[in-house]
Write a protein that holds these residues in place. Structure first.
Motif, PDB file in Angstrom:
ATOM      1  N   UNK A 151       0.817  -1.219   0.000  1.00 17.91           N
ATOM      2  CA  UNK A 151       0.000   0.000   0.000  1.00 17.91           C
ATOM      3  C   UNK A 151       0.846   1.263   0.000  1.00 17.91           C
ATOM      4  N   UNK A 152       2.163   1.118   0.155  1.00 15.88           N
ATOM      5  CA  UNK A 152       3.026   2.286   0.253  1.00 15.88           C
ATOM      6  C   UNK A 152       3.452   2.828  -1.101  1.00 15.88           C
ATOM      7  N   UNK A 153       3.868   4.075  -1.098  1.00 16.03           N
ATOM      8  CA  UNK A 153       4.382   4.694  -2.312  1.00 16.03           C
ATOM      9  C   UNK A 153       5.886   4.853  -2.237  1.00 16.03           C
ATOM     10  N   UNK A 154       6.468   5.635  -3.140  1.00 17.72           N
ATOM     11  CA  UNK A 154       7.921   5.852  -3.136  1.00 17.72           C
ATOM     12  C   UNK A 154       8.380   6.364  -1.771  1.00 17.72           C
ATOM     13  N   UNK A 155       9.484   5.843  -1.284  1.00 19.17           N
ATOM     14  CA  UNK A 155       9.953   6.168   0.062  1.00 19.17           C
ATOM     15  C   UNK A 155      11.388   6.661   0.026  1.00 19.17           C
ATOM     16  N   UNK A 156      11.730   7.454   1.031  1.00 20.36           N
ATOM     17  CA  UNK A 156      13.086   7.955   1.193  1.00 20.36           C
ATOM     18  C   UNK A 156      13.781   7.215   2.320  1.00 20.36           C
ATOM     19  N   UNK A 157      15.092   7.231   2.285  1.00 22.06           N
ATOM     20  CA  UNK A 157      15.895   6.610   3.324  1.00 22.06           C
ATOM     21  C   UNK A 157      17.226   6.195   2.762  1.00 22.06           C
ATOM     22  N   UNK A 158      18.107   5.736   3.627  1.00 22.69           N
ATOM     23  CA  UNK A 158      19.373   5.186   3.142  1.00 22.69           C
ATOM     24  C   UNK A 158      19.151   3.834   2.473  1.00 22.69           C
ATOM     25  N   UNK A 159      18.212   3.086   3.051  1.00 23.91           N
ATOM     26  CA  UNK A 159      17.849   1.769   2.512  1.00 23.91           C
ATOM     27  C   UNK A 159      16.325   1.713   2.422  1.00 23.91           C
ATOM     28  N   UNK A 160      15.803   1.420   1.265  1.00 25.80           N
ATOM     29  CA  UNK A 160      14.365   1.226   1.098  1.00 25.80           C
ATOM     30  C   UNK A 160      14.121  -0.236   0.726  1.00 25.80           C
ATOM     31  N   UNK A 161      13.194  -0.869   1.432  1.00 26.28           N
ATOM     32  CA  UNK A 161      12.917  -2.297   1.260  1.00 26.28           C
ATOM     33  C   UNK A 161      11.460  -2.481   0.844  1.00 26.28           C
ATOM     34  N   UNK A 162      11.228  -3.078  -0.317  1.00 34.19           N
ATOM     35  CA  UNK A 162       9.883  -3.433  -0.764  1.00 34.19           C
ATOM     36  C   UNK A 162       9.540  -4.794  -0.188  1.00 34.19           C
ATOM     37  N   UNK A 163       8.481  -4.844   0.624  1.00 42.84           N
ATOM     38  CA  UNK A 163       8.105  -6.080   1.308  1.00 42.84           C
ATOM     39  C   UNK A 163       7.166  -6.956   0.501  1.00 42.84           C
ATOM     40  N   UNK A 164       6.566  -6.411  -0.542  1.00 39.93           N
ATOM     41  CA  UNK A 164       5.593  -7.169  -1.333  1.00 39.93           C
ATOM     42  C   UNK A 164       5.934  -6.955  -2.807  1.00 39.93           C
ATOM     43  N   UNK A 165       5.126  -6.202  -3.533  1.00 37.97           N
ATOM     44  CA  UNK A 165       5.452  -5.906  -4.928  1.00 37.97           C
ATOM     45  C   UNK A 165       6.648  -4.951  -4.989  1.00 37.97           C
TER      46      UNK A 165
END
Length: 556
Positions: A490-504
């Motif tokens: 359900x999330x959109x583009x995210x910021x951070x040092x590391x971004x992890x997609x948990x599903x799609x």
């Protein structure tokens, strides 16, 4: 235009020309058949003659002997009992639905999260159901089904091994490991008393425009999906559990969710054969026993008719063209794609006429049963078609019971689940080896995912700190923590040092994080694999099984 096998097409056409009826309505007398073959006298305009059920062929699991036994057992059932036998219903509560099965002589039931309160309760309920049916004189098992695909579609969640989404298998690209993982999942489900799992998902996803399937698919390559579907089917079957491949003729390339409306499939028949049908053909060729037909408006085959209720799709495309001879299930008849138009009785009769064998979750199972009985008696549904469906159902259950079962304790598949996640985890940006985080990390995202990340980090020896706090002007500031952002479907583009997609994984394309990783799951094993990569103790060997715009690479 379809290319049917001529003999099968003629037999199907002849079947639909037959009519059979009796004098009583569905609430009237329900006599047993009087002929040795379990046949009923024909009524209708002629009122003469008898018939026997249509042939049930081998090559999909049951032996000739098991099919003969099924024919004999069905031949002794009343018309109302035969109608009940082709229905698999949902139920309420956590107690075994013994009364529901007994009253309607149901072929089976399907369990959802609200019916399940832990592994022990599940096992007790399923055992009680089978014992009750046996005491009532039933000489074949009750079908006890569940949707346990892995990832976000998992109904049993307490006390059992969590497996990642099927897209993990596509990313790993190791059919042998897929077979092992799905054998382990099937063995746990078998140990809990389930006989059928409505998995694997055999759809080829088109990407972000696909609203219903997503990471439930092994990917966007028909060949990749076919290889993983075949492996999953073999794994489930080796445990003694029956897999049901779904959603024929392919839900991954439509842009409407059939839970809420009737999706329109605009692809030509040639395009369907080249993409959507490829995994189903592979599963049929591998001898799969069961296929679920979805609710799709396939314009190239039968415009404006749900595929689950379409003779051209079920009898024509699935049976005549792909050669499937096993048990055809409808998708849930509670879904808006059919429920809003046809109701329980109407959809049940239409599905059987189309060539389906099992009616899954009619909104009102009694109305579905009585609608079938009435349709046989007034000639709208040939009894030969009902008998063929009931014989296939009973033969499948006899075959499942007679197979070598390899049940395993609930929760015993953790190792293979971890290995599948470790093989599928995918890095699309950042270094492919070495440590990716500092000594301290700050994690954010869905609460459940953050809790699992923290648990995995604690086991791995990585310190997770809380939210950043302001310090005084002259206070000594601690070293900056690496920010890790966890993003679910359900999330959109995210910021951070590391971004992890948990599903799609599509959310990774819109992120500018220097390190972007896809896990395709939120299981403990998926987080163990993630921590191993972040700490440089393992590489990320997976490759994106779908196209993701905006990422530098599809894997390391």
């Amino acid at each position: 235009m379809l290319l049917p096998r001529t003999g099968a097409a003629v037999a199907t056409a002849a079947l639909l020309a037959v009519s059979a009826c009796g004098a009583a309505g569905p609430d009237g007398p329900d006599p047993r058949p009087t002929s040795s073959g379990g046949s009923w006298k024909q009524g209708g305009s002629s009122g003469t003659g008898t018939f026997r059920p249509l042939p049930v062929e081998t090559g999909w699991g049951p032996s000739p002997g098991e099919i003969d036994r099924a024919r004999s057992l069905v031949g002794g059932l009343s018309l109302r009992e035969r109608a009940g036998q082709v229905i698999v219903a949902s139920y309420g509560g956590t107690a075994a639905p013994t009364g529901l099965v007994r009253r309607l002589h149901l072929g089976g039931v399907v369990a959802f999260s609200e019916n399940l309160a832990g592994a022990g309760q599940v096992a007790r309920s399923n055992r009680a159901l089978q014992r009750s049916a046996a005491r009532d004189g039933r000489r074949w098992p009750v079908l006890v089904g569940v949707d346990q695909e892995g990832g976000r579609v998992a109904r049993v969640t307490s006390g059992v091994t969590g497996f990642p989404a099927f897209m993990t298998a596509g990313a790993a690209g190791d059919p042998g490991l897929t077979r092992e993982a799905y054998a382990a999942s099937g063995a746990e489900l078998l140990g809990l008393g389930f006989t059928v799992d409505f998995a694997p998902d055999s759809d080829v996803t088109v990407g972000p425009a696909d609203p219903a399937i997503g990471a439930r698919s092994a990917g966007s390559s028909p060949e990749r999906v076919a290889a993983q579907v075949t492996a999953a089917v073999q794994g489930f079957a080796s445990s003694g559990l029956v897999p049901v491949v779904k959603h024929f003729p392919g839900h991954g390339s439509v842009t409407t969710d059939s839970h809420y409306g009737l999706p329109v499939q605009h692809r030509s028949l040639a395009e369907l054969r080249a993409r959507d049908l490829v995994p189903f053909r592979a599963a049929v060729d591998a001898g799969t026993s069961a296929v679920m037909v979805g609710h799709l408006d396939v314009r190239a085959v039968d415009p404006r008719t749900p595929s689950s209720l379409s003779h051209a799709v079920v009898a024509g495309l699935l049976r005549d063209e792909l050669g499937f001879r096993g048990v055809a299930f409808t998708d849930s008849l509670q879904m808006a794609a059919v429920a809003d138009r046809f109701g329980s009785a109407g959809s049940a009769v239409r599905a059987l006429r189309a060539g389906e064998d099992v009616l899954l979750m009619p909104p009102d199972p009694r109305a579905a049963r009585d609608g079938i009985v009435a349709a046989v008696r007034d000639g709208r549904l040939p009894q030969a078609r009902l008998d063929q469906a009931a014989i296939r159902m009973v033969a499948l259950l006899l075959h499942q019971r007679d197979q070598a079962h390899r049940p395993r304790p609930a929760g015993s598949g953790g190792d293979v689940s971890r290995r599948l996640s470790a093989a599928g985890i995918t890095s699309v940006s950042g270094p492919c080896s070495g440590r990716l985080v500092g000594p301290r990390v700050r994690v954010s995202g869905p609460a459940s995912a953050v809790a699992r990340f923290r648990a995995a980090a604690a086991s791995a020896g990585l310190r997770v700190v809380g939210p950043a706090r302001r310090t005084g002007k002259h206070a000594k500031r601690p070293p900056r923590a690496t920010t890790v952002r966890l993003v679910d479907s359900t999330g959109g583009p995210a910021r951070g040092d590391v971004v992890v997609a948990l599903d799609i994984p599509y959310v990774l394309g819109g992120s500018t994080a220097p390190v972007r990783i896809a896990t395709y799951g939120e299981t403990p094993g998926a987080f163990d694999a993630l921590l191993a990569v972040l700490l440089g103790r393992a590489t990320a060997p997976g490759r994106l099984p779908v196209d993701v715009a905006g990422v530098p690479r599809d894997g390391c």
